[in-house]
Design a protein around this motif. Sequence first.
Motif, PDB file in Angstrom:
ATOM      1  N   LYS A  79      -8.629  41.240   2.838  1.00  0.00           N
ATOM      2  CA  LYS A  79      -7.893  40.163   2.176  1.00  0.00           C
ATOM      3  C   LYS A  79      -8.049  38.875   2.968  1.00  0.00           C
ATOM      4  N   VAL A  80      -8.205  37.765   2.242  1.00  0.00           N
ATOM      5  CA  VAL A  80      -8.307  36.441   2.856  1.00  0.00           C
ATOM      6  C   VAL A  80      -7.111  35.615   2.439  1.00  0.00           C
ATOM      7  N   ILE A  81      -6.477  34.964   3.399  1.00  0.00           N
ATOM      8  CA  ILE A  81      -5.369  34.049   3.137  1.00  0.00           C
ATOM      9  C   ILE A  81      -5.861  32.632   3.386  1.00  0.00           C
ATOM     10  N   PRO A  82      -5.983  31.818   2.338  1.00  0.00           N
ATOM     11  CA  PRO A  82      -6.553  30.475   2.499  1.00  0.00           C
ATOM     12  C   PRO A  82      -5.556  29.503   3.151  1.00  0.00           C
ATOM     13  N   LYS A  99      -6.048  35.332  12.657  1.00  0.00           N
ATOM     14  CA  LYS A  99      -5.687  33.941  12.391  1.00  0.00           C
ATOM     15  C   LYS A  99      -6.800  33.062  12.950  1.00  0.00           C
ATOM     16  N   LEU A 100      -7.692  32.652  12.070  1.00  0.00           N
ATOM     17  CA  LEU A 100      -8.906  31.973  12.524  1.00  0.00           C
ATOM     18  C   LEU A 100      -8.612  30.638  13.192  1.00  0.00           C
ATOM     19  N   GLN A 101      -7.681  29.873  12.652  1.00  0.00           N
ATOM     20  CA  GLN A 101      -7.452  28.536  13.193  1.00  0.00           C
ATOM     21  C   GLN A 101      -6.781  28.575  14.566  1.00  0.00           C
ATOM     22  N   GLN A 102      -6.072  29.678  14.867  1.00  0.00           N
ATOM     23  CA  GLN A 102      -5.429  29.833  16.175  1.00  0.00           C
ATOM     24  C   GLN A 102      -6.267  30.654  17.153  1.00  0.00           C
ATOM     25  N   ASN A 103      -7.447  31.129  16.690  1.00  0.00           N
ATOM     26  CA  ASN A 103      -8.284  32.005  17.529  1.00  0.00           C
ATOM     27  C   ASN A 103      -7.477  33.201  18.043  1.00  0.00           C
ATOM     28  N   MET A 104      -6.634  33.722  17.192  1.00  0.00           N
ATOM     29  CA  MET A 104      -5.747  34.830  17.557  1.00  0.00           C
ATOM     30  C   MET A 104      -5.876  35.952  16.531  1.00  0.00           C
ATOM     31  N   VAL A 105      -5.934  37.177  17.017  1.00  0.00           N
ATOM     32  CA  VAL A 105      -5.982  38.317  16.106  1.00  0.00           C
ATOM     33  C   VAL A 105      -5.013  39.380  16.587  1.00  0.00           C
ATOM     34  N   ALA A 106      -4.201  39.871  15.659  1.00  0.00           N
ATOM     35  CA  ALA A 106      -3.328  41.004  15.949  1.00  0.00           C
ATOM     36  C   ALA A 106      -4.106  42.277  15.642  1.00  0.00           C
ATOM     37  N   ALA A 147     -10.569  28.976   6.514  1.00  0.00           N
ATOM     38  CA  ALA A 147      -9.592  29.998   6.123  1.00  0.00           C
ATOM     39  C   ALA A 147      -8.516  30.150   7.192  1.00  0.00           C
ATOM     40  N   LYS A 148      -7.304  30.492   6.747  1.00  0.00           N
ATOM     41  CA  LYS A 148      -6.204  30.701   7.696  1.00  0.00           C
ATOM     42  C   LYS A 148      -6.260  32.095   8.308  1.00  0.00           C
ATOM     43  N   GLU A 149      -6.393  33.121   7.456  1.00  0.00           N
ATOM     44  CA  GLU A 149      -6.348  34.489   7.972  1.00  0.00           C
ATOM     45  C   GLU A 149      -7.304  35.390   7.197  1.00  0.00           C
ATOM     46  N   ILE A 150      -7.808  36.406   7.894  1.00  0.00           N
ATOM     47  CA  ILE A 150      -8.542  37.502   7.266  1.00  0.00           C
ATOM     48  C   ILE A 150      -7.924  38.805   7.760  1.00  0.00           C
ATOM     49  N   HIS A 151      -7.565  39.678   6.830  1.00  0.00           N
ATOM     50  CA  HIS A 151      -6.983  40.974   7.165  1.00  0.00           C
ATOM     51  C   HIS A 151      -7.927  42.078   6.701  1.00  0.00           C
ATOM     52  N   TRP A 152      -8.007  43.164   7.449  1.00  0.00           N
ATOM     53  CA  TRP A 152      -8.765  44.329   7.015  1.00  0.00           C
ATOM     54  C   TRP A 152      -8.407  45.528   7.888  1.00  0.00           C
ATOM     55  N   THR A 153      -8.844  46.688   7.429  1.00  0.00           N
ATOM     56  CA  THR A 153      -8.716  47.935   8.190  1.00  0.00           C
ATOM     57  C   THR A 153     -10.098  48.538   8.342  1.00  0.00           C
ATOM     58  N   PHE A 154     -10.398  49.028   9.542  1.00  0.00           N
ATOM     59  CA  PHE A 154     -11.705  49.629   9.804  1.00  0.00           C
ATOM     60  C   PHE A 154     -11.526  51.100  10.144  1.00  0.00           C
ATOM     61  N   ARG A 155     -12.268  51.952   9.450  1.00  0.00           N
ATOM     62  CA  ARG A 155     -12.238  53.411   9.636  1.00  0.00           C
ATOM     63  C   ARG A 155     -10.838  53.995   9.414  1.00  0.00           C
ATOM     64  N   GLY A 156      -9.966  53.266   8.775  1.00  0.00           N
ATOM     65  CA  GLY A 156      -8.651  53.778   8.466  1.00  0.00           C
ATOM     66  C   GLY A 156      -7.688  53.790   9.629  1.00  0.00           C
ATOM     67  N   ASN A 187     -22.244  44.130  -3.227  1.00  0.00           N
ATOM     68  CA  ASN A 187     -20.951  43.912  -3.887  1.00  0.00           C
ATOM     69  C   ASN A 187     -20.220  42.689  -3.322  1.00  0.00           C
ATOM     70  N   TRP A 188     -20.941  41.568  -3.264  1.00  0.00           N
ATOM     71  CA  TRP A 188     -20.328  40.338  -2.795  1.00  0.00           C
ATOM     72  C   TRP A 188     -19.315  39.846  -3.825  1.00  0.00           C
ATOM     73  N   GLU A 189     -18.102  39.565  -3.369  1.00  0.00           N
ATOM     74  CA  GLU A 189     -17.047  39.079  -4.260  1.00  0.00           C
ATOM     75  C   GLU A 189     -16.389  37.843  -3.650  1.00  0.00           C
ATOM     76  N   MET A 190     -16.055  36.888  -4.514  1.00  0.00           N
ATOM     77  CA  MET A 190     -15.384  35.681  -4.054  1.00  0.00           C
ATOM     78  C   MET A 190     -13.969  36.019  -3.592  1.00  0.00           C
ATOM     79  N   THR A 191     -13.568  35.429  -2.487  1.00  0.00           N
ATOM     80  CA  THR A 191     -12.227  35.653  -1.953  1.00  0.00           C
ATOM     81  C   THR A 191     -11.323  34.476  -2.312  1.00  0.00           C
ATOM     82  N   ALA A 192     -10.042  34.616  -1.997  1.00  0.00           N
ATOM     83  CA  ALA A 192      -9.088  33.539  -2.235  1.00  0.00           C
ATOM     84  C   ALA A 192      -9.385  32.322  -1.381  1.00  0.00           C
ATOM     85  N   GLY A 193     -10.184  32.511  -0.323  1.00  0.00           N
ATOM     86  CA  GLY A 193     -10.526  31.412   0.552  1.00  0.00           C
ATOM     87  C   GLY A 193     -11.689  30.569   0.062  1.00  0.00           C
TER      88      GLY A 193
END
Length: 235
Positions: free
Chosen positions: A232-235, A78-85, A62-71, A205-211
């Motif tokens: 959200k997953v960005i493939p 960015k998984l392939q770059q080992n970088m997270v904003a 996968a290229k990216e995974i986005h989420w919010t924790f506790r609001g 509630n496992w759901e398939m992602t775009a990745g």
Amino acid sequence: MKKTFRYLLKGILAFVAFLLVTFIVLKLVYNDDIPKGIPGTPADEMAFKLLDAIHHKEFTEAKEIHWTFRGDHRYEWKLQQNMVAVYWEDYRVLYQTQYPEISFAFKNGKRLEGEEQQAAIDDAAFHFNNDSFWVVAPHKIFDIGTTRELVEENGKQKLLVTYHSGGTTPGDSYLWEVDENYQPIAFKMWVRIIPLDGIEVTWSNWEMTAGGFPLSRKRSLFGIEVPVTDLKVIP
């Protein structure tokens, strides 16, 4: 005034006593020892089946995974770059997970330097290590510094994973329970930051992602959902 103070003091003491009794009861209920299992090939074979069930290969691509924790903690990983904003309050940290020393941080759009920058990077690392675990924990069972044991419990085979190094709190252990297809449904945890042993968290509630791999959309502790949103997953 004295009477009001006495009532207030009694109320505070009663509340403290309630918290103490509650903690003692919980400690008696959640006081399980970490189970002993069989390490080596049997445990790793189960671990591989678990990873197959959650399409781990597709996760690693996968290229990216986005989420919010506790609001209030937002992530763009960015998984392939080992970088997270990492975003929280007025901060934005571009955290390099493999080489933290090349990370950098901003506050109110202004780049930080020196001790302020290091403090922000340390905070981002702590938040990411904790909050990402609640999103992708099953994918981390072969992380560097982990060991695995196959545990027989209540007629079921379970996987005990211990993190001996890495992350923020090395030494933590998680006992994974899976369904008939080896998809995770819960774990019990023994972690340093929680003084109760063997607390169970359900993963559902496992759901398939775009990745092309599924993610759990609901994790619950004591019946309270762990607050992961905007996933959200960005493939």
